[in-house]
Design a protein around this motif. Sequence first.
Motif, mmCIF file in Angstrom:
data_model
loop_
_atom_site.group_PDB
_atom_site.id
_atom_site.type_symbol
_atom_site.label_atom_id
_atom_site.label_comp_id
_atom_site.label_asym_id
_atom_site.label_seq_id
_atom_site.Cartn_x
_atom_site.Cartn_y
_atom_site.Cartn_z
ATOM 1 N N LEU A 287 -67.736 -35.428 -14.721
ATOM 2 C CA LEU A 287 -66.320 -35.501 -14.649
ATOM 3 C C LEU A 287 -65.835 -34.119 -15.283
ATOM 4 N N VAL A 288 -66.443 -33.972 -16.349
ATOM 5 C CA VAL A 288 -66.204 -32.794 -17.127
ATOM 6 C C VAL A 288 -66.392 -31.425 -16.452
ATOM 7 N N ALA A 289 -67.624 -31.580 -15.732
ATOM 8 C CA ALA A 289 -67.905 -30.223 -14.886
ATOM 9 C C ALA A 289 -66.968 -30.214 -13.943
ATOM 10 N N GLY A 290 -66.617 -31.171 -13.219
ATOM 11 C CA GLY A 290 -65.666 -31.183 -12.121
ATOM 12 C C GLY A 290 -64.319 -30.515 -12.665
ATOM 13 N N TRP A 291 -63.869 -30.979 -13.819
ATOM 14 C CA TRP A 291 -62.562 -30.546 -14.284
ATOM 15 C C TRP A 291 -62.572 -29.080 -14.836
ATOM 16 N N LEU A 292 -63.914 -28.918 -15.504
ATOM 17 C CA LEU A 292 -64.052 -27.175 -15.825
ATOM 18 C C LEU A 292 -64.089 -26.269 -14.431
ATOM 19 N N ALA A 293 -64.460 -27.010 -13.306
ATOM 20 C CA ALA A 293 -64.456 -26.111 -12.406
ATOM 21 C C ALA A 293 -63.395 -26.125 -11.440
ATOM 22 N N GLY A 294 -62.255 -26.801 -11.887
ATOM 23 C CA GLY A 294 -60.768 -26.871 -11.210
ATOM 24 C C GLY A 294 -60.692 -27.730 -10.114
ATOM 25 N N LEU A 295 -61.606 -28.598 -9.909
ATOM 26 C CA LEU A 295 -61.786 -29.785 -8.945
ATOM 27 C C LEU A 295 -60.450 -30.944 -9.114
ATOM 28 N N ASP A 296 -59.650 -31.163 -8.234
ATOM 29 C CA ASP A 296 -58.710 -32.384 -8.540
ATOM 30 C C ASP A 296 -59.403 -33.655 -8.812
ATOM 31 N N TYR A 297 -58.580 -34.739 -9.282
ATOM 32 C CA TYR A 297 -59.164 -35.846 -9.747
ATOM 33 C C TYR A 297 -59.823 -36.616 -8.511
ATOM 34 N N ARG A 299 -62.035 -35.442 -6.021
ATOM 35 C CA ARG A 299 -62.926 -35.025 -5.763
ATOM 36 C C ARG A 299 -64.014 -34.663 -7.273
ATOM 37 N N ALA A 300 -63.517 -34.693 -8.277
ATOM 38 C CA ALA A 300 -63.903 -34.827 -9.617
ATOM 39 C C ALA A 300 -64.756 -36.054 -9.911
ATOM 40 N N THR A 301 -63.838 -37.096 -9.599
ATOM 41 C CA THR A 301 -64.408 -38.544 -9.690
ATOM 42 C C THR A 301 -65.631 -38.815 -8.834
ATOM 43 N N THR A 302 -65.239 -38.259 -7.573
ATOM 44 C CA THR A 302 -66.555 -38.312 -6.577
ATOM 45 C C THR A 302 -67.798 -37.795 -7.144
ATOM 46 N N LEU A 303 -67.518 -36.527 -7.511
ATOM 47 C CA LEU A 303 -68.625 -35.836 -8.226
ATOM 48 C C LEU A 303 -69.357 -36.837 -9.170
ATOM 49 N N ALA A 304 -68.561 -37.210 -9.832
ATOM 50 C CA ALA A 304 -69.248 -38.107 -11.136
ATOM 51 C C ALA A 304 -69.716 -39.256 -10.762
ATOM 52 N N VAL A 348 -65.075 -47.055 -13.903
ATOM 53 C CA VAL A 348 -63.899 -46.712 -12.912
ATOM 54 C C VAL A 348 -62.436 -46.994 -13.649
ATOM 55 N N TYR A 349 -62.445 -47.699 -14.639
ATOM 56 C CA TYR A 349 -61.197 -47.941 -15.186
ATOM 57 C C TYR A 349 -60.944 -46.579 -16.319
ATOM 58 N N VAL A 350 -62.152 -46.070 -16.885
ATOM 59 C CA VAL A 350 -62.015 -45.064 -17.683
ATOM 60 C C VAL A 350 -61.678 -43.749 -16.957
ATOM 61 N N GLY A 351 -62.152 -43.375 -15.641
ATOM 62 C CA GLY A 351 -61.745 -42.496 -14.715
ATOM 63 C C GLY A 351 -60.292 -42.661 -14.485
ATOM 64 N N LEU A 352 -59.696 -43.654 -14.071
ATOM 65 C CA LEU A 352 -58.481 -43.798 -13.795
ATOM 66 C C LEU A 352 -57.523 -43.292 -14.869
ATOM 67 N N ARG A 353 -57.844 -43.493 -16.144
ATOM 68 C CA ARG A 353 -56.989 -43.320 -17.195
ATOM 69 C C ARG A 353 -57.190 -41.573 -17.304
ATOM 70 N N THR A 354 -58.189 -40.743 -16.612
ATOM 71 C CA THR A 354 -58.199 -39.498 -17.054
ATOM 72 C C THR A 354 -57.384 -38.599 -15.906
ATOM 73 N N ARG A 355 -56.749 -39.434 -15.031
ATOM 74 C CA ARG A 355 -56.195 -38.825 -13.695
ATOM 75 C C ARG A 355 -55.190 -37.793 -14.272
ATOM 76 N N ARG A 356 -54.465 -37.965 -15.385
ATOM 77 C CA ARG A 356 -53.190 -37.109 -15.674
ATOM 78 C C ARG A 356 -53.897 -35.863 -16.411
ATOM 79 N N PHE A 357 -55.140 -35.636 -16.323
ATOM 80 C CA PHE A 357 -55.430 -34.437 -17.123
ATOM 81 C C PHE A 357 -55.984 -33.432 -15.776
ATOM 82 N N PHE A 358 -55.942 -33.957 -14.648
ATOM 83 C CA PHE A 358 -56.499 -33.133 -13.652
ATOM 84 C C PHE A 358 -55.187 -32.394 -12.818
ATOM 85 N N PRO A 359 -55.350 -31.122 -12.389
ATOM 86 C CA PRO A 359 -54.528 -30.626 -11.461
ATOM 87 C C PRO A 359 -54.541 -31.276 -10.045
#
Length: 370
Positions: A287-297, A299-304, A348-359
């Motif tokens: 998830l962090v790698a997706g965020w650093l790569a500039g993926l939106d939420y 696709r980043a959560t799919t990657l995770a 799943v629920y941890v991921g949902l709480r991170t959505r606000r950090f993604f472009p």
Amino acid sequence: MSERSRLVQETRPDHEEVVGGLSTLDRFLPVWIGLAMVVGLLAGRWVPGLAEALDAVKVASVSLPIALGLLLMMYPVLAKVRYDRLDTVTADRKLLVLSLLLNWVIGPALMFALAWLLLPDLPEYRTGLIVVGLARCIAMVIIWNDLACGDREAAAVLVALNSLFQVLAFGLLGWFYLSVLPGWLGLDTAGLDVSFWTIAGSVLVFLGIPLAAGYLTRRLGEARKGRDWYEGRFLPRIGPVALYGLLFTIVLLFALQGSAITSQPLDVARIAVPLLAYFALMWTGSLVAGWLAGLDYPRATTLAFTAAGNNFELAIAVAIAVFGVTSGEALAGVVGPLIEVPVLVALVYVGLRTRRFFPRHRTPGRVTHV
């Protein structure tokens, strides 16, 4: 909340909306899996000779009951993939490269390291976990991804790519991590001799057949009846078969190892420790790698989830074919779903709480065909 944050949240799919769109079977998947585990454990514990009877029904080293369950589980998933839309992921070079790196380089290496670090005195369980690390998730990940509001089409395409890659590379990687790398590192494998061809043959049967069948079904079905008929009428009919196959396989696997699981709780706990560490590190790191790569939420959560999940059914099938139905390697694989299901549901629920950090770069299509 800023205006930009408010607009981003309003345009993203809502978790309750996604859950409401799932069928009853999919919505309560963790419940059905838990019940299947219990049924299998009780059957394996209370039905004398069940494991031996199931192991006897095989051709060469292939267990026919488990092969049937795997085929039923994987075929509908692979028949749903729009193979002509592979470019939706392959065109996203960041997602594709990260997925391949996480699934086929970092994931297996991490499980190898955790298994040797945490189970140095339990070679059978250690070997079983290394096999698990090579089996990338291709079935249940679709449900976890949906619940976390990931990109469903990207998940389906990554499932297809992982399936193809496993058919081609699983045997080679298994031979490398079980026989070659320990020798290079000076690790004692206690005379472990793993055949590349045995592993490759098992994967070809358990995964290659449903992959080929799924691809041919879509090509022939669309050619004869059209895409609207295929996705609107045929896929809804075969969709539930995947869950039935999954539950059938889980019942069989837990029946085969029911006695060992209930009579060796400390061993189960020790197997669980590297699995917990693996899921936490792979999911968070991806998830962090997706965020650093500039993926939106989405696709980043799919990657995770595609990187953190594992195909335990395939791993256990390979372990049974190579080491035997009542082996410690098979037990290590069977413990996997006991840990994976509650952990990934929680993530799943941890991921949902991170959505606000993604472009937000795109609004993925919330389609039902994959």
